[in-house]
Design a protein around this motif. Structure first.
Motif, mmCIF file in Angstrom:
data_model
loop_
_atom_site.group_PDB
_atom_site.id
_atom_site.type_symbol
_atom_site.label_atom_id
_atom_site.label_comp_id
_atom_site.label_asym_id
_atom_site.label_seq_id
_atom_site.Cartn_x
_atom_site.Cartn_y
_atom_site.Cartn_z
ATOM 1 N N ALA A 79 0.830 -1.207 0.000
ATOM 2 C CA ALA A 79 0.000 0.000 0.000
ATOM 3 C C ALA A 79 0.868 1.262 0.000
ATOM 4 O O ALA A 79 0.591 2.213 -0.734
ATOM 5 C CB ALA A 79 -0.941 -0.004 1.205
ATOM 6 N N VAL A 80 1.926 1.277 0.816
ATOM 7 C CA VAL A 80 2.830 2.439 0.843
ATOM 8 C C VAL A 80 3.465 2.619 -0.536
ATOM 9 O O VAL A 80 3.562 3.741 -1.044
ATOM 10 C CB VAL A 80 3.920 2.277 1.927
ATOM 11 C CG1 VAL A 80 5.016 3.321 1.762
ATOM 12 C CG2 VAL A 80 3.307 2.383 3.316
ATOM 13 N N ASN A 133 8.551 9.583 5.454
ATOM 14 C CA ASN A 133 9.176 9.386 4.155
ATOM 15 C C ASN A 133 8.861 7.960 3.710
ATOM 16 O O ASN A 133 9.147 7.001 4.423
ATOM 17 C CB ASN A 133 10.684 9.608 4.268
ATOM 18 C CG ASN A 133 11.400 9.475 2.944
ATOM 19 O OD1 ASN A 133 11.243 8.488 2.231
ATOM 20 N ND2 ASN A 133 12.200 10.471 2.622
ATOM 21 N N ALA A 134 8.279 7.806 2.533
ATOM 22 C CA ALA A 134 7.849 6.489 2.039
ATOM 23 C C ALA A 134 9.026 5.530 1.910
ATOM 24 O O ALA A 134 8.895 4.338 2.198
ATOM 25 C CB ALA A 134 7.150 6.641 0.694
ATOM 26 N N ARG A 135 10.182 6.033 1.486
ATOM 27 C CA ARG A 135 11.334 5.157 1.317
ATOM 28 C C ARG A 135 11.765 4.557 2.650
ATOM 29 O O ARG A 135 12.109 3.390 2.725
ATOM 30 C CB ARG A 135 12.493 5.907 0.659
ATOM 31 C CG ARG A 135 13.574 4.959 0.159
ATOM 32 C CD ARG A 135 14.559 5.613 -0.763
ATOM 33 N NE ARG A 135 15.468 6.449 -0.017
ATOM 34 C CZ ARG A 135 15.803 7.680 -0.355
ATOM 35 N NH1 ARG A 135 15.302 8.229 -1.429
ATOM 36 N NH2 ARG A 135 16.629 8.391 0.372
ATOM 37 N N TYR A 136 11.708 5.337 3.719
ATOM 38 C CA TYR A 136 12.065 4.822 5.048
ATOM 39 C C TYR A 136 11.056 3.772 5.504
ATOM 40 O O TYR A 136 11.428 2.755 6.089
ATOM 41 C CB TYR A 136 12.158 5.955 6.072
ATOM 42 C CG TYR A 136 13.233 6.972 5.775
ATOM 43 C CD1 TYR A 136 14.337 6.664 4.995
ATOM 44 C CD2 TYR A 136 13.134 8.261 6.271
ATOM 45 C CE1 TYR A 136 15.308 7.606 4.723
ATOM 46 C CE2 TYR A 136 14.110 9.210 6.008
ATOM 47 C CZ TYR A 136 15.192 8.879 5.234
ATOM 48 O OH TYR A 136 16.162 9.811 4.970
ATOM 49 N N ILE A 140 12.157 -0.151 6.257
ATOM 50 C CA ILE A 140 11.880 -0.816 7.534
ATOM 51 C C ILE A 140 11.017 -2.048 7.310
ATOM 52 O O ILE A 140 11.298 -3.121 7.851
ATOM 53 C CB ILE A 140 11.214 0.163 8.529
ATOM 54 C CG1 ILE A 140 12.234 1.215 8.975
ATOM 55 C CG2 ILE A 140 10.652 -0.584 9.731
ATOM 56 C CD1 ILE A 140 11.648 2.340 9.799
ATOM 57 N N ALA A 141 9.975 -1.919 6.501
ATOM 58 C CA ALA A 141 9.093 -3.068 6.237
ATOM 59 C C ALA A 141 9.881 -4.226 5.635
ATOM 60 O O ALA A 141 9.604 -5.391 5.929
ATOM 61 C CB ALA A 141 7.949 -2.654 5.311
ATOM 62 N N GLY A 142 10.883 -3.916 4.830
ATOM 63 C CA GLY A 142 11.714 -4.953 4.231
ATOM 64 C C GLY A 142 12.647 -5.639 5.216
ATOM 65 O O GLY A 142 13.139 -6.733 4.958
#
Length: 179
Positions: A79-80, A133-136, A140-142
């Motif tokens: 979703a992000v 920030n979407a990249r952060y 983290i999710a990864g």
């Protein structure tokens, strides 16, 4: 045991991880004043140490963040990623709107385009909005080795603590953005 704290360069740590993944052998670690040596059965890695002392990272870990949200990592990450395609290239900000049981992710850009996506979450705190920030968020999710990810939030201007529920060994501190 009894080894002093040292700072190993990032590149050396990346190479060490590769060597550990390739061999199941024990690693013999040796330390001198300015170098560290990792010896395997088939390879030896030697690296210079970084001079200095590591900052006291424990001071930036927030305490007292009592608004707990849990969400499925895979669904959250997807979703992000979708919503972030609309976010402006400069900020890459994604707004998280929280209500009990519901997370609304949204992003917009200067062209008046916007994207919104809703996810079911475990959350029973007060309604709030916070931007990241979407990249952060994706990084983290990864890194979370769990089906769920937990956000411990305080308010829209305070750092948030992110981790797998019940996993005290891996935690991430994430600073919010104004959105």
């Amino acid at each position: 045991e009894g080894m002093p704290g040292v700072i190993v360069p990032r590149k050396a740590v990346a190479e060490l991880r590769k060597l550990i993944d390739e061999t199941g052998d024990d690693v013999n670690v040796s330390l001198s004043e300015s170098k560290i040596r990792f010896a395997f059965d088939a390879a030896v890695l030697t690296s210079k140490l970084i001079d200095g002392t590591f900052p006291d990272y424990t001071r930036v870990i927030p305490v007292g963040n009592d608004r707990i949200m849990q969400v499925n990592v895979a669904a959250f990450s997807a979703a992000v990623d979708r919503v972030a395609t609309i976010a402006s290239e400069k900020s890459r900000s994604v707004k998280m709107g929280l209500k009990p049981g519901l997370l609304t992710l949204s992003a917009s850009n200067i062209d008046a385009s916007s994207a919104t996506e809703e996810l079911e979450v475990s959350y029973d705190g007060v309604e709030m909005e916070i931007g990241f920030n979407a990249r952060y968020l994706l990084d983290i999710a990864g890194q979370v080795n769990s089906e769920m990810v937990e956000f411990a939030l305080a308010d829209q201007g305070s750092p948030s603590l992110v981790r797998a529920p019940g996993d005290e060994s891996n935690l991430f501190v994430l600073m919010p953005m104004r959105v």
